[in-house]
Structure formats: C-alpha cells, structure tokens
Design an enzyme around this catalytic site. Structure first.
Site, mmCIF file in Angstrom:
data_model
loop_
_atom_site.group_PDB
_atom_site.id
_atom_site.type_symbol
_atom_site.label_atom_id
_atom_site.label_comp_id
_atom_site.label_asym_id
_atom_site.label_seq_id
_atom_site.Cartn_x
_atom_site.Cartn_y
_atom_site.Cartn_z
ATOM 1 N N ARG A 97 -7.597 -3.328 9.331
ATOM 2 C CA ARG A 97 -6.723 -4.263 10.069
ATOM 3 C C ARG A 97 -7.460 -4.911 11.246
ATOM 4 O O ARG A 97 -7.162 -6.032 11.620
ATOM 5 C CB ARG A 97 -5.437 -3.568 10.510
ATOM 6 N N SER A 144 6.992 8.834 12.387
ATOM 7 C CA SER A 144 5.960 8.687 11.363
ATOM 8 C C SER A 144 6.521 8.919 9.969
ATOM 9 O O SER A 144 7.014 10.008 9.650
ATOM 10 C CB SER A 144 4.819 9.686 11.629
ATOM 11 N N LYS A 170 -4.558 5.902 14.734
ATOM 12 C CA LYS A 170 -4.676 5.231 13.432
ATOM 13 C C LYS A 170 -6.132 5.316 12.955
ATOM 14 O O LYS A 170 -6.895 6.139 13.445
ATOM 15 C CB LYS A 170 -4.186 3.784 13.545
ATOM 16 N N GLN A 227 4.743 9.088 7.404
ATOM 17 C CA GLN A 227 3.849 10.006 6.697
ATOM 18 C C GLN A 227 4.318 11.443 6.882
ATOM 19 O O GLN A 227 4.330 12.233 5.944
ATOM 20 C CB GLN A 227 2.409 9.837 7.180
ATOM 21 N N ARG A 241 -6.460 1.972 17.969
ATOM 22 C CA ARG A 241 -6.213 0.522 17.872
ATOM 23 C C ARG A 241 -5.852 -0.112 19.211
ATOM 24 O O ARG A 241 -5.954 -1.335 19.344
ATOM 25 C CB ARG A 241 -5.139 0.225 16.817
ATOM 26 N N LYS A 270 0.837 -1.209 0.000
ATOM 27 C CA LYS A 270 0.000 0.000 0.000
ATOM 28 C C LYS A 270 0.868 1.255 0.000
ATOM 29 O O LYS A 270 0.648 2.172 -0.794
ATOM 30 C CB LYS A 270 -0.926 -0.045 1.222
ATOM 31 N N SER A 271 1.865 1.298 0.866
ATOM 32 C CA SER A 271 2.713 2.503 0.961
ATOM 33 C C SER A 271 3.435 2.761 -0.353
ATOM 34 O O SER A 271 3.546 3.907 -0.811
ATOM 35 C CB SER A 271 3.764 2.319 2.059
ATOM 36 N N ASP A 282 1.817 -1.253 11.898
ATOM 37 C CA ASP A 282 0.517 -1.704 11.386
ATOM 38 C C ASP A 282 0.235 -3.164 11.729
ATOM 39 O O ASP A 282 -0.892 -3.642 11.558
ATOM 40 C CB ASP A 282 0.459 -1.521 9.863
HETATM 41 C C1 S3P Z 1 2.456 4.772 6.233
HETATM 42 C C2 S3P Z 1 3.014 5.081 7.427
HETATM 43 C C3 S3P Z 1 2.465 4.624 8.718
HETATM 44 C C4 S3P Z 1 1.480 3.475 8.549
HETATM 45 C C5 S3P Z 1 0.522 3.694 7.425
HETATM 46 C C6 S3P Z 1 1.274 3.891 6.115
HETATM 47 C C7 S3P Z 1 3.080 5.307 4.998
HETATM 48 O O1 S3P Z 1 1.795 5.699 9.330
HETATM 49 O O2 S3P Z 1 0.773 3.262 9.753
HETATM 50 O O3 S3P Z 1 -0.334 2.575 7.283
HETATM 51 O O4 S3P Z 1 2.767 4.820 3.901
HETATM 52 O O5 S3P Z 1 3.904 6.211 5.121
HETATM 53 P P1 S3P Z 1 2.605 6.758 10.236
HETATM 54 O O6 S3P Z 1 3.645 7.318 9.374
HETATM 55 O O7 S3P Z 1 1.628 7.795 10.645
HETATM 56 O O8 S3P Z 1 3.113 5.947 11.383
#
Ligand code: S3P
Length: 435
Positions: free
Chosen positions: A390, A169, A344, A171, A348, A24-25, A317
């Site tokens: 999840r 994070s 999340k 993200q 969770r 996914k990422s 995750d």
């Molecule tokens: C992700 C980073 C994670 C993860 C999410 C996907 C990404 O989140 O939990 O499912 O693709 O960068 P965080 O960066 O907020 O931990």
C-alpha cells in the site's frame, strides 16, 4: 541491488472504467472455508496476489486438492477432519490474514504444524490471537510466549469462548470464529467497533449457523460445512487508490464496476464524500452475500476533515492513500484512533509521514494517527515502499500530482494485493489523454 521504478506524468488526467482485482480478504476466506468444508468448492474472481497464493500453497500442503487457473479456483477437500500432517513448514509469506486466521483454524484441527512468515510478518504481533485461542485450549508455542512467528501448533480439542475484543481487528475476530467452528459449545465474540464481516457472511454461504447481533457474533461449535460456489467482488481497498486519483486530479472521472460495497469496508466512500469529492453509487447487487456494485468518482474541490472512532476499522487499509488525498484538501485533516497502523506490514504512521513529507507535504505523526495540512503542492522525490504494497501504490498515485518524477524503491511488493496495478494506471491515463 534495490529495484527502482521511475514514474513521471505530464499533466495527467485519469478517465475510464475499470474492474479492480478480487477482494483480498474474501479470496483468503474462500480458500480457507473451501478447504475446511468437505466436497467441491469453486471460486471465481479470486485475487491472484501473492498473499492469497500463499494461502493456497498452505492448504495444498494439508492435503486439499486446489487447482488455480487465473481467477478461477477449484477446491476438492476431504474436510478439516481428514487433513494430513504437512511435510515441512507452512509459509505465510507477508500475509497477516493467512497467519492469523490459520492459527485459529489449525488450533482445532487434527494436524500438527509450524507456521512461518517473511521478515515483516515475523515482526507482527500474534499474541492478540494466541491468547484467546490458548484460553480455548489451543496448543501454540513459539518465541516471546507465542507473540511472533515461527509458531508451532498442535491440533487440539477446543472449547467455546465468550470473548471481548481488545483491538478492532477482523483478523482476531475471524481466528476466534474459525476456532469456534471446531470447538465444543458456544463461541461469542464482542467487538467495540465493528470490523469487516466477510468471515461471518461466508460461514453462512457454506451452510453454518452463525448469529450477528450488532457488535456481537456467536456460533455453536461442531458444525460441518459443505462446499459451495463463491464469487469474489473487486477489492474496494485496491479501488481506493484510483478513487483517490480521480478525486484529486483535476478533470478526472473513474467508474469502478463489480467493486465490493460491504458496509464494513466502505468508509473510504464516506470520507471522499465528506471531503467534497463527487461519488455516486450507480448500481448495487448481492445484498444477501457480499454486496457489490458500480461507483463513479470525480474530481472537485476538497476540504480537510476529521477521521476517527468507529469508522476507522472500515477504512484501515485506505489510510495511507487518504493521507495523500488530504495533502490536496483545503484545511486540516486529523486521523485519530488508528494506532493499528503501527503494526501493519510496516509502521504505516511513520512510513506515510516520512515519505509524503519528502514530497513537500505537511504531515505530523501522532501516536494514533496523523495531522495533515493542505493543500500543498508536491514535488518529485525518491520514496521507499518498505516492502509494503500500500505504500508502493501510494507513491505511484502521488506521481500523478508531483512536479517532477517519483522514484519508488522496491515496487514489486505491489503484487501482494494488486498484480496489474501499473497496467490499470496506464490505461486510465491513456483514456484521459484520448478524451
Ligand atoms: C484483514 C483485516 C485487517 C486488514 C487486513 C485484512 C482481514 O487487519 O488490515 O489487510 O482480511 O481480516 P486487522 O484485522 O488486523 O485490522
């Protein structure tokens, strides 16, 4: 009417070889970078999950041509400098990655836009991203000083930043790096624990010059990217559900082909090994771009362990499904330093504790994790998914070991990251019956 799926098995064993859907990422980032770059990009192994489809829809609205045919995607983009101002809002659905990375991308573009999401996403904190972006010169406004969607973003000329991360994070790190790509000067991001580095790796694939030195990532702004071909490996976070099934159900063995093995994501393998499951990495490829390979996981006696510190971002995750596994391990499993779980798709820590305790588990929630006593026999019950993919999959895997059926409320959210989850689950059980 709440949709409910009832799952019941009679002494199941999981066996066989599977290829789980694309990561996914990495799928999100391939669409984002293919849209920022000028020219043609192809993506193979794309995840057709709802989150990644939202990302495609958004870039189409920005004037990028994207043709998606199953797991193949063709992107033809004029490049970020020639995107068009979208008509209407950009809807990120349930996807935190789409929303947060886009905030970084849109801030340094030349378009004005409004970013929205579903109820869950509209409750998730955005300040962690908007604060560093605003100090780069971003113009972002919205409710609660820009902490929640909907947010309005006016494309601006940005300047680089030297930023010490406040939360672990990927993200947040990625949003800043995307903004840094279109900023004047140098952007430096310092992490206290290394989070997934797919953005850094893919920037290089698209021709960007980016340095990774331990916990520090830096890049010069003003780099122009060129389209390329991206191959997405299977998502280890999806494989984790069947890795846990294989580890915990007596007599089980499952082989995962073409699954991502990026070291910033493989905490689940370390945990399985430490708990006593049999895990073998049979093949390993792609070290230069995204590592992937074949892993085999088999059942054996499991013991409780402590999971804390720097490993947490590498399995964040996977913690819901690890909590289920811990209910079958002898002794106490302690999960600490995982307060991020509270923000999340749902809280969770609270959700996993509530739902697994309904099955008879012994789990206590703490501020930053869980304490799980095992082994406990589990019984069937009606579980909520909280609209969280999840949690839905955790409930389905629990049904492999419960006495009596598990009913899952709102199971369709599983399509967010794993559209063929139930088919692959049935295949593995069928293989187990055949042998
Ligand atoms: C992700 C980073 C994670 C993860 C999410 C996907 C990404 O989140 O939990 O499912 O693709 O960068 P965080 O960066 O907020 O931990």
């Amino acid at each position: 009417m709440v949709e409910v799926k009832t799952i019941q098995f009679d002494k199941p064993v999981v066996k066989g070889t599977i290829q789980v859907p694309g990561d996914k990422s990495i799928s999100h980032r391939a669409i984002m970078l293919g849209s920022i770059a000028s020219g043609k990009t192809t993506v193979t192994g794309f995840l057709e999950g709802e989150d990644c489809l939202r990302t495609i829809d958004i870039f189409k609205k920005l004037g990028v041509s994207i043709e998606q045919n199953g797991t193949d995607v063709l992107i033809e983009s004029p490049g970020i400098q020639d995107w068009t101002t979208p008509v209407g809002e950009l809807y990120a659905g349930n996807s935190g990655t789409t929303a947060r990375l886009l905030l970084g991308i849109l801030s340094g573009s030349s378009v004005n836009s409004v970013l929205t999401g579903d109820d869950s996403l509209s409750k998730r904190p955005m300040k962690r991203v908007t604060i560093p972006l605003q100090s780069m010169g971003a113009s972002i406004s919205g409710n609660d000083e820009g902490d929640y969607l909907p947010l309005s973003i006016k494309g601006e000329s940005l300047k680089g930043i030297d930023y010490q991360m406040q939360v672990a994070s990927a993200q947040v790190k990625s949003a800043i790096l995307f903004a840094g790509l279109n900023a004047h000067g140098l952007t430096v991001v310092k992490e206290f624990a290394i989070s997934r580095d797919h953005t850094e790796r893919m920037f290089k694939q698209f021709g960007a010059n980016i340095q990774q030195d331990g916990n520090v990532v830096s890049l010069q702004g003003g780099q122009v990217l060129k389209g390329t071909d991206v191959v997405v490996p299977g998502d280890i976070s999806s494989a984790a559900f069947f890795m846990v099934a294989a580890a915990m159900v007596e007599g089980s063995t499952v082989e995962f082909v073409n699954v991502g093995l990026n070291p910033t994501r493989t905490g689940i393998i370390m945990v399985l090994e430490k708990m006593g499951a049999q895990v073998e990495v049979l093949e390993r490829y792609g070290e230069k771009e995204e590592p992937y390979g074949t892993i085999r996981v088999s059942n054996s006696h499991l013991k409780g362990i402590s999971i804390e510190g720097d490993i947490i971002p590498t399995l964040i995750d996977e913690l819901p499904i690890i909590a289920l596994l811990a209910t079958q391990a002898e002794g106490i499993t302690i999960i600490k330093d995982a307060e991020e779980l509270r923000v999340k798709e749902t809280d969770r820590i609270a959700a996993v504790t509530n739902e697994l305790n309904k099955l008879g588990a012994q789990i206590e929630a703490t501020d930053d994790g869980m304490i799980i006593k095992g082994p406990t026999p589990l019984k069937g019950a009606k579980l909520k998914s909280y609209g969280d993919h999840r949690l839905g999959m955790m409930a389905a895997i629990a049904a492999l070991i419960t006495e009596g059926p598990v009913e899952i409320e709102n199971p369709s959210c599983i399509a967010i990251s794993y559209p063929n989850f139930f088919e692959q689950l049935s295949d593995l059980i069928k293989k187990g019956e055949d042998e």
